[in-house]
Design an enzyme around this catalytic site. Sequence first.
Site, short mmCIF file in Angstrom:
data_model
loop_
_atom_site.label_atom_id
_atom_site.label_comp_id
_atom_site.label_asym_id
_atom_site.label_seq_id
_atom_site.Cartn_x
_atom_site.Cartn_y
_atom_site.Cartn_z
N ASN A 126 1.77 -7.30 2.67
CA ASN A 126 1.64 -6.05 1.94
C ASN A 126 2.76 -5.85 0.92
OD1 ASN A 126 2.69 -5.89 4.77
ND2 ASN A 126 3.50 -3.94 4.04
N CYS B 203 14.44 3.59 3.84
CA CYS B 203 15.67 4.32 4.10
C CYS B 203 15.76 4.64 5.58
CB CYS B 203 15.69 5.61 3.29
SG CYS B 203 17.27 6.41 3.30
C1 LIG Z 1 -1.65 -0.58 5.62
C2 LIG Z 1 -1.53 -1.76 6.50
C3 LIG Z 1 -1.75 -1.65 7.88
C4 LIG Z 1 -2.03 -0.34 8.56
O1 LIG Z 1 -3.28 0.18 8.25
P1 LIG Z 1 -3.53 1.76 8.54
O2 LIG Z 1 -4.98 1.94 8.33
O3 LIG Z 1 -2.68 2.50 7.57
O4 LIG Z 1 -3.12 2.00 9.96
C5 LIG Z 1 -1.68 -2.79 8.63
N1 LIG Z 1 -1.38 -3.98 8.08
C6 LIG Z 1 -1.16 -4.13 6.76
C7 LIG Z 1 -0.87 -5.48 6.21
C8 LIG Z 1 -1.23 -3.02 5.93
O5 LIG Z 1 -0.97 -3.17 4.63
#
Ligand SMILES: *Cc1c(COP(=O)(O)O)cnc(C)c1O
Length: 399
Positions: free
Chosen positions: A150, A324
């Site tokens: 991410n 942070c």
């Molecule tokens: C956003 C994200 C999550 C969590 O998903 P939610 O629906 O916000 O709980 C898990 N893994 C990755 C790689 C993400 O980017």
Amino acid sequence: MSVVYLDNNATSAVAPEVLEAMLPFLTGRYGNPSSMHSFGGDVARDIRRAREQVAALLGADPDEVIFTSCGTESDSTAIHSALECNPSKRHIVTSRVEHPAVRSVCKWLASKGFGLTELSVNPQGMLDMAEMEQAIRPDTAVVSVMYANNETGVIFPVARIAELCRERGVLFHTDAVQAVGKLPIDMKRNAFDMLSLSGHKLHAPKGVGALIVRKGTKFTPFLQGGHQERGRRAGTENVASIVGLGLACELAQRWIEDEKTRVPRLRDRLEKELMARIPDCRLNGHPTERLPNTTNISFEFVEGEAILLLLNEAGVCASSGSACTSGSLEPSHVLRAMGVPFTFAHGSIRLSLSRYNSDADVDCVIEKLPGIIQRLRAISPFSRDRMPSPAMLSPEHSH
Ligand SMILES: *Cc1c(COP(=O)(O)O)cnc(C)c1O
């Protein structure tokens, strides 16, 4: 207020078509799909269609789709189920750069006595397959490795890892939250046992996700209760959001060409122009094995948070690689795992695009960011001319 939104890896806009498809289930069609009367029962058909739409995007069977409340729930469910179904195996393999939804669960399980191996990554954020092979033990219950990161967008060789796990008789789960909708994924051609996705990362609403569990994979539900999702996930269905997620998956398939061509062109232009106009910066992540929409750049001797505040004033939404923590600024665990030098790791920002971004958005950042960095460097206590003491640069200083 109109903003230039370049934070799509954090969350994405609900597609207008998705909202429209959801509205009837938030107004007149509020029936419970489990009801005997057709007012409710008919809604089950809409859920079935959504299940088919999600399955179609991933080359899965509709029966393999379990709707959940989010990506986090999908990740937790997968890891807990793997351990629950293999009680004699008490070891987990994951990576050092996972999202907290996997990382925290694994760390918590380690504190409860499970064995945990967290694989390292190289400076480009890539896993080492040899290390992966060595990490799998006879008592390994599950390997959980993300499809794409991410923060940096780095894509892991999950197809190969899944093959390896199948050969070794170990369950493989992938957190594909960032990959679904951005990359073509085919459950039929890959040995993934479980795959997590989240609605709000692909233009469906927040609070809905899915876990794909391959047929024949042993599975234990995380939430016990009613018989919803064929006993695999209790709780009355979030009908509107499930319908929204289904359509979002269908739209993603239609937009995948845009995701493969126009979006990376925008991203590449943004990246190239920023790197050319701003001195002392570096790109974080793999040059090619990377999501088409993501760029993560570090600017030496500036704070990521300061950049974000000034970008915010300029109407640009971005994200930093740092979080942070209790008043001190801790560089992101992903960049630390990649060994990004300390003076760079603090000044990192992530820009993540979507089908709703335009050339004008990119122009706006190219125009504003160089001045912002220059301003911050002019007031920075650290700079090329005023090097901080070695103590200030040690990682311990951040704790
Ligand atoms: C956003 C994200 C999550 C969590 O998903 P939610 O629906 O916000 O709980 C898990 N893994 C990755 C790689 C993400 O980017």
